[in-house]
Write a protein that holds these residues in place. Structure first.
Motif, PDB file in Angstrom:
ATOM      1  N   LEU A   1       0.743  -1.252   0.052  1.00 35.67           N
ATOM      2  CA  LEU A   1      -0.207  -0.011  -0.108  1.00 35.67           C
ATOM      3  C   LEU A   1       0.873   1.246   0.103  1.00 35.67           C
ATOM      4  O   LEU A   1       0.472   2.214  -0.858  1.00 35.67           O
ATOM      5  CB  LEU A   1      -0.850   0.028   1.236  1.00 35.67           C
ATOM      6  CG  LEU A   1      -1.948  -1.124   1.308  1.00 35.67           C
ATOM      7  CD1 LEU A   1      -2.896  -1.017   2.474  1.00 35.67           C
ATOM      8  CD2 LEU A   1      -2.981  -0.726   0.160  1.00 35.67           C
ATOM      9  N   THR A   2       1.928   1.106   0.729  1.00 36.80           N
ATOM     10  CA  THR A   2       2.911   2.305   0.597  1.00 36.80           C
ATOM     11  C   THR A   2       3.342   2.469  -0.598  1.00 36.80           C
ATOM     12  O   THR A   2       3.693   3.560  -1.055  1.00 36.80           O
ATOM     13  CB  THR A   2       3.929   2.141   1.927  1.00 36.80           C
ATOM     14  OG1 THR A   2       3.482   1.943   3.065  1.00 36.80           O
ATOM     15  CG2 THR A   2       4.849   3.436   1.939  1.00 36.80           C
ATOM     16  N   LEU A   3       3.929   1.628  -1.213  1.00 35.76           N
ATOM     17  CA  LEU A   3       4.533   1.519  -2.735  1.00 35.76           C
ATOM     18  C   LEU A   3       3.273   2.257  -3.790  1.00 35.76           C
ATOM     19  O   LEU A   3       3.580   2.794  -4.522  1.00 35.76           O
ATOM     20  CB  LEU A   3       4.776  -0.006  -3.195  1.00 35.76           C
ATOM     21  CG  LEU A   3       5.958  -0.347  -2.828  1.00 35.76           C
ATOM     22  CD1 LEU A   3       6.390  -1.834  -3.239  1.00 35.76           C
ATOM     23  CD2 LEU A   3       7.428   0.607  -2.957  1.00 35.76           C
ATOM     24  N   ALA A   4       2.017   1.806  -3.489  1.00 34.08           N
ATOM     25  CA  ALA A   4       1.051   2.291  -4.179  1.00 34.08           C
ATOM     26  C   ALA A   4       0.964   3.844  -4.039  1.00 34.08           C
ATOM     27  O   ALA A   4       0.555   4.498  -5.110  1.00 34.08           O
ATOM     28  CB  ALA A   4      -0.281   1.422  -3.987  1.00 34.08           C
ATOM     29  N   GLY A   5       0.974   4.388  -2.876  1.00 36.94           N
ATOM     30  CA  GLY A   5       0.809   5.577  -2.474  1.00 36.94           C
ATOM     31  C   GLY A   5       2.042   6.421  -3.058  1.00 36.94           C
ATOM     32  O   GLY A   5       1.848   7.486  -3.661  1.00 36.94           O
TER      33      GLY A   5
ATOM     34  N   GLY B   1       4.412   9.755  -7.293  1.00 36.91           N
ATOM     35  CA  GLY B   1       5.370   9.731  -8.451  1.00 36.91           C
ATOM     36  C   GLY B   1       4.713  10.522  -9.678  1.00 36.91           C
ATOM     37  O   GLY B   1       5.292  11.146 -10.380  1.00 36.91           O
ATOM     38  N   SER B   2       3.671   9.700  -9.794  1.00 38.99           N
ATOM     39  CA  SER B   2       2.678  10.126 -11.206  1.00 38.99           C
ATOM     40  C   SER B   2       2.222  11.510 -11.183  1.00 38.99           C
ATOM     41  O   SER B   2       2.439  12.408 -12.186  1.00 38.99           O
ATOM     42  CB  SER B   2       1.493   9.339 -11.424  1.00 38.99           C
ATOM     43  OG  SER B   2       0.571   9.742 -10.144  1.00 38.99           O
ATOM     44  N   MET B   3       1.954  12.015  -9.755  1.00 42.76           N
ATOM     45  CA  MET B   3       1.668  13.277  -9.717  1.00 42.76           C
ATOM     46  C   MET B   3       2.912  14.541  -9.823  1.00 42.76           C
ATOM     47  O   MET B   3       2.806  15.429 -10.518  1.00 42.76           O
ATOM     48  CB  MET B   3       1.057  13.645  -8.454  1.00 42.76           C
ATOM     49  CG  MET B   3      -0.190  12.977  -8.238  1.00 42.76           C
ATOM     50  SD  MET B   3      -1.741  13.605  -9.068  1.00 42.76           S
ATOM     51  CE  MET B   3      -2.925  12.977  -8.461  1.00 42.76           C
ATOM     52  N   VAL B   4       4.007  13.964  -9.287  1.00 44.40           N
ATOM     53  CA  VAL B   4       5.215  14.669  -9.491  1.00 44.40           C
ATOM     54  C   VAL B   4       5.632  14.917 -10.992  1.00 44.40           C
ATOM     55  O   VAL B   4       5.979  16.041 -11.583  1.00 44.40           O
ATOM     56  CB  VAL B   4       6.411  14.078  -9.097  1.00 44.40           C
ATOM     57  CG1 VAL B   4       7.865  14.823  -9.124  1.00 44.40           C
ATOM     58  CG2 VAL B   4       6.132  14.236  -7.176  1.00 44.40           C
ATOM     59  N   CYS B   5       5.427  13.782 -11.719  1.00 43.71           N
ATOM     60  CA  CYS B   5       5.575  13.800 -13.347  1.00 43.71           C
ATOM     61  C   CYS B   5       4.773  14.738 -13.896  1.00 43.71           C
ATOM     62  O   CYS B   5       5.102  15.674 -14.910  1.00 43.71           O
ATOM     63  CB  CYS B   5       5.595  12.402 -13.925  1.00 43.71           C
ATOM     64  SG  CYS B   5       6.610  11.112 -13.347  1.00 43.71           S
TER      65      CYS B   5
END
Length: 581
Positions: A18-22, A27-31
């Motif tokens: 779940l942490t990796l999912a977050g 990461g997608s938002m940062v991109c």
């Protein structure tokens, strides 16, 4: 968020995924936030200087960032799918197991539809929150902060404008949160009530059709459905007000940014690339900003769902194994004693049973007779600890039943109820419910004892025949005999039968009586009886009157010596004759 915090132990085994999912979502938002910065470089660099050389690499960077954003969204879905369904399944299994441990008194108070809605719809709400809303509530909040930082770095005035427009959203969302929580709880409770009506109408469809009450129940269902619809519409209206505010304020922010940015570009204090990048970042933040209100609503709804779940999950299990259990004697013979037994329902002012003293000798059948409401069924339930005494003690072979493990007690005490409850399963599975490890031969032996083997062999697939919900495809006598077979398949030493001949016609009663004679051989039995035919099967009869044992003796002896016993049997005969006529 007290109820939601209680779900944390279920999350711990999957905390890594779940942490990796977050992290993947973040990461997608940062991109996504990085793309406007590359866009600024394109406009203020190659475009402004009319150089095409570096443009290719900057465009490839935009494409790479977009691909990375999409990939991380995909990774997030793959990471959360398994854990969320596993958490839902585990919580549902724990709830079901807890429901089995809860006392009969709990189930008497709770409508089945309310329990069903908690086990299905409320847990589905929790799963969706863990998989999506909870992660995005955290990630979108972080994204908003990062976006504001980017805006302040690009041009402080753009950051200030966005912050001024975002601040009112916090106030609106806070006011909205508590009101929405009340509506959510009301809607979930109304949904549970609606499920109860549907379940009862399906199980009682024969009664409804026989009395022509289907339209009445349909009107009742429609009225409750309209109430639920009204609550849901009220929720939608609240979401609409919040959504309108959330959509309006960012639009005003973009308009203000364009105004101040245009002046900045005109006087040279801001580049075109910075203005375009700032507006692009603000536009990118629209989804995180707009989603906050909806995600808060989902959080409220999930908190309510979790609270409803824990209402049942944390209900007290009052009948449990003792801390220091005792063992039944290896040479136990099934002797049962009631010593000064008293029982009162929770919160009741009056005792149902008071100072009951009764002894069942090994291998003896005792019939328990009394007026309706005298406490016969309650007394019977005390032996296998379906309820616990309020005072006094019930013992089997000299050991207080409260000092025994429930599994040990119920391996030597079996019970058949007034209404034979069967399940949507095969004949074999229904009979073996009384002793899961039995063989087919032992099942057949129990069917022979209960005089049920002949009609079972006539069924289309014999022991493998599925008998339908509640066994309604069988006759009353067939259901009762299968219930007797289930009671004796484990060869208990003590048998408790709660009025096994109730609601049977004369011919069916004779069949079940023959089965009872065989079933009662060699066991200690307590039989709640209303009919003289059942009483005659007993070695002795106990008359229960106003919560006390008023008389004990053989049927013939009590007929001669007890006026109350004669009156009771004559009343039962009159009632039966009235029903038959």
């Amino acid at each position: 968020m007290k109820a939601l915090r209680k779900v944390v132990p279920y999350l711990r085994p999957f905390s890594g995924r779940l942490t990796l999912a977050g992290v993947a979502v973040l990461g997608s938002m940062v991109c996504g936030l990085a793309i406007p910065l590359v866009l600024q470089q394109i406009l203020d660099g190659p475009v402004a200087r009319r150089e095409t050389g570096p443009l290719v690499w900057l465009l490839l960077a935009v494409a790479a960032l977009g691909a990375a954003e999409a990939l991380m969204f995909y990774v997030r879905r793959r990471l959360v799918a398994g854990p969320c369904t596993a958490i839902e399944a585990r919580m549902r299994a724990d709830l079901f197991a807890h429901l089995q441990r809860l006392p009969i008194s709990f189930h008497d108070r709770w409508p089945s539809g309310q329990l069903l809605s908690r086990a299905v719809s409320d847990l589905a709400t929790l799963r969706r929150y863990i998989a999506f809303s909870g992660i995005f509530l955290v990630v979108n909040t972080v994204t908003l902060v990062l976006g504001l930082v980017v805006l302040f770095v690009l041009a402080p005035v753009l950051g200030v404008i966005t912050l001024i427009c975002a601040a009112p959203l916090v106030v609106v969302s806070t006011q909205y949160e508590s009101k929405y929580a009340l509506l959510t709880r009301r809607a979930q409770d109304q949904g549970g009530d609606l499920a109860t009506v549907v379940e009862e109408s399906v199980l009682g469809v024969r009664v409804l059709k026989a009395f022509g009450r289907g339209p009445h129940l349909a009107r009742r269902f429609a009225a409750q459905a309209r109430e639920l619809r009204g609550t849901e519409i009220a929720k939608v209206k609240m979401v609409a007000v919040l959504s309108g505010s959330i959509v309006l304020l960012p639009e005003l922010g973009i308009a203000a940014q364009l105004l101040f940015g245009a002046f900045g570009v005109a006087d040279g204090s801001m580049t075109v690339g910075t203005l375009v990048a700032g507006i692009t970042v603000t536009a990118y933040l629209r989804w995180p900003t707009e989603s906050i209100g909806w995600l808060l609503a989902e959080t409220n709804q999930t908190e309510t769902a979790a609270a409803r779940y824990w209402e049942v999950r944390e209900a007290e299990v009052t009948i449990t194994d003792p801390e220091r259990p005792r063992e039944l004697p290896a040479d136990g013979v099934g002797a049962v004693r009631f010593d000064g037994v008293r029982f009162a329902h929770e919160g009741a002012e009056r005792d149902v049973l008071s100072s009951v003293d009764l002894e069942l000798r090994p291998g003896e059948t005792v019939a328990l007779v009394g007026a309706t409401g005298s406490g016969k069924s309650t007394l019977a339930m005390l032996v296998p600890r379906l309820a616990d005494v309020s005072g006094g003690r019930v013992s089997v072979d000299g050991v207080d039943v409260r000092d025994l493990r429930l599994a040990d007690l119920r391996s030597v005490v079996a019970m058949a109820f007034e209404e034979p409850v069967l399940f949507s399963a095969s004949v074999r599975e229904n009979v073996a419910l009384g002793a899961p490890e039995v063989t087919d031969e032992q099942v057949r032996e129990a069917l022979r004892v209960a005089q049920a083997e002949e009609f079972v062999d006539r069924l289309p697939w014999g022991l493998d025949t599925r008998i339908g919900e509640e066994g309604l495809s069988l006759s009353g006598g067939q259901r009762q005999r299968l219930a007797l077979a289930r009671a004796v398949v484990g060869r208990p030493k003590v048998l408790v039968l709660d009025d096994p001949l109730s609601a049977l016609d004369v011919h069916t009663e004779a069949e079940v009586e023959r089965a009872l004679r065989a079933v009662l051989t060699g066991v200690t039995a307590l039989v709640v009886a209303h009919r003289p035919s059942t009483v005659r099967l007993a070695d002795r009869v106990a008359l229960l009157h106003q919560g006390r044992i008023a008389a004990v003796g053989t049927h013939e002896h009590l007929l001669k010596t007890s006026a109350a016993y004669r009156d009771q049997l004559s009343t039962e005969d009159e009632d039966r004759a009235e029903v038959a006529s």
